[in-house]
Design an enzyme around this catalytic site. Structure first.
Site, PDB file in Angstrom:
ATOM      1  N   LYS A  39       0.900  -1.232  -0.042  1.00 29.28           N
ATOM      2  CA  LYS A  39      -0.035   0.186   0.142  1.00 29.28           C
ATOM      3  C   LYS A  39       0.885   1.371   0.090  1.00 29.28           C
ATOM      4  O   LYS A  39       0.610   2.241  -0.549  1.00 29.28           O
ATOM      5  CB  LYS A  39      -0.984   0.142   1.240  1.00 29.28           C
ATOM      6  CG  LYS A  39      -2.127  -0.960   1.055  1.00 29.28           C
ATOM      7  CD  LYS A  39      -2.760  -0.963   2.451  1.00 29.28           C
ATOM      8  CE  LYS A  39      -4.061  -2.129   2.624  1.00 29.28           C
ATOM      9  NZ  LYS A  39      -5.153  -1.727   1.516  1.00 29.28           N
ATOM     10  N   GLU A  59       9.701  10.322   2.719  1.00 34.19           N
ATOM     11  CA  GLU A  59      11.317  10.259   2.237  1.00 34.19           C
ATOM     12  C   GLU A  59      11.933   8.778   2.052  1.00 34.19           C
ATOM     13  O   GLU A  59      12.330   8.535   1.213  1.00 34.19           O
ATOM     14  CB  GLU A  59      11.865  10.953   3.622  1.00 34.19           C
ATOM     15  CG  GLU A  59      11.858  12.487   3.716  1.00 34.19           C
ATOM     16  CD  GLU A  59      12.732  13.030   2.272  1.00 34.19           C
ATOM     17  OE1 GLU A  59      13.609  12.561   1.860  1.00 34.19           O
ATOM     18  OE2 GLU A  59      12.261  14.349   2.003  1.00 34.19           O
ATOM     19  N   LYS A 104       9.836  -9.907  25.512  1.00 36.81           N
ATOM     20  CA  LYS A 104       8.916  -8.772  25.948  1.00 36.81           C
ATOM     21  C   LYS A 104       7.598  -9.400  26.862  1.00 36.81           C
ATOM     22  O   LYS A 104       7.328  -8.914  27.668  1.00 36.81           O
ATOM     23  CB  LYS A 104       8.236  -8.339  24.595  1.00 36.81           C
ATOM     24  CG  LYS A 104       7.388  -7.153  24.846  1.00 36.81           C
ATOM     25  CD  LYS A 104       7.431  -6.231  23.688  1.00 36.81           C
ATOM     26  CE  LYS A 104       6.437  -4.882  23.967  1.00 36.81           C
ATOM     27  NZ  LYS A 104       6.452  -3.868  22.955  1.00 36.81           N
ATOM     28  N   GLU A 164       2.201  -2.056  13.612  1.00 32.75           N
ATOM     29  CA  GLU A 164       2.333  -0.565  14.278  1.00 32.75           C
ATOM     30  C   GLU A 164       3.156   0.019  13.164  1.00 32.75           C
ATOM     31  O   GLU A 164       4.118  -0.308  12.558  1.00 32.75           O
ATOM     32  CB  GLU A 164       3.483  -0.779  15.545  1.00 32.75           C
ATOM     33  CG  GLU A 164       3.501   0.599  16.006  1.00 32.75           C
ATOM     34  CD  GLU A 164       4.707   0.560  17.147  1.00 32.75           C
ATOM     35  OE1 GLU A 164       4.277   1.130  18.333  1.00 32.75           O
ATOM     36  OE2 GLU A 164       5.735   0.011  16.985  1.00 32.75           O
TER      37      GLU A 164
END
Length: 248
Positions: free
Chosen positions: A34, A52, A67, A153
């Protein structure tokens, strides 16, 4: 448990882990496609590309497990998917702050994307000066035997924000999170300087674009810009444009 059953169990675990990680890779591929389409459209259709550069990554299984331990998450696929939403991530770097919100709006407007969460650390910076716009997106992934939804994310920031965040990460990594007070103070000051640079660049960008529009010459109406080339307009269309310009 005999050796054959152990081998079967290991193969099953490996297959499930592979499928789990692949689903995030496929979700990341969807978003990258996309964004690449947007980049090409901006490059060929519009006279300005707000993106950029892009960078994507997927956490390693080891990083995910660490985590889970920090967040006290049970080691199950369902628990990990629910609790850890940054397994796959993309960083979009823009030139200007206004570009960040433009790209965010375009992404959120995609019909097959669900926005689960947005954190605006530009309008509300972290205490250390960190700035960025964070989006958590739910992306559908179509597999041979099922449809899954994975979280991706996206962090959108300017070049100055990205440079500062990269330096901050390296410093905290070197000191294992225990950064000396004077360096924390310098980082905060640097964040303020980066913010001032962003504001100055935004001002210059607005001034230059405004001046370019104001100073567009009548001769520009004689040509049609197409793919960085200039083609003469048909005489009838040129006359209609000139009449419209005179009425205005």
């Amino acid at each position: 448990m005999d050796e054959s059953k152990q081998l079967h169990q290991l193969k099953k675990v490996r297959k499930e882990l592979t499928r789990f990680m692949l689903s995030y890779k496929f979700g990341l591929d969807e978003i990258n496609t996309k964004l690449n389409i947007l980049q090409e459209e901006f490059e060929h259709i519009h006279d300005y590309n707000p993106i950029e550069h892009l960078k994507s990554r997927i956490k390693s299984p080891e990083s995910i497990l660490r985590k889970c331990q920090r967040k006290n998450v049970s080691i199950t696929e369902a628990s990990i998917k629910h609790a850890i939403k940054d397994i796959a991530g993309i960083r979009i770097v823009c030139s200007f702050i206004t570009d960040i919100y433009k790209i965010s709006e375009i992404i959120q407007g995609q019909q097959d994307i669900k926005v689960m969460e947005m954190k605006d650390y530009i309008k509300n910076p972290k205490s250390n000066g960190y700035k960025s716009l964070h989006l958590i997106l739910a992306i559908p992934v179509f597999l041979s035997d099922r449809q899954e939804e994975v979280y991706i994310e996206i962090q959108i920031r300017t070049v100055a924000m990205d440079f500062w965040a990269s330096l901050e990460h390296k410093i905290y990594y070197k000191y294992d999170g225990e950064v000396p007070a004077h360096l924390v103070e310098e980082l905060t000051n640097s964040a303020n300087i980066a913010n001032q640079l962003d504001e100055k660049m935004e001002f210059l960008h607005t001034e230059v674009n405004g001046e370019k529009t104001d100073k567009q010459s009548d001769s520009d109406l004689d040509f049609l810009p197409l793919d960085n080339k200039r083609f003469p307009l048909p005489k009838q269309l040129l006359e209609e444009l000139m009449e419209k310009k005179d009425r205005e």
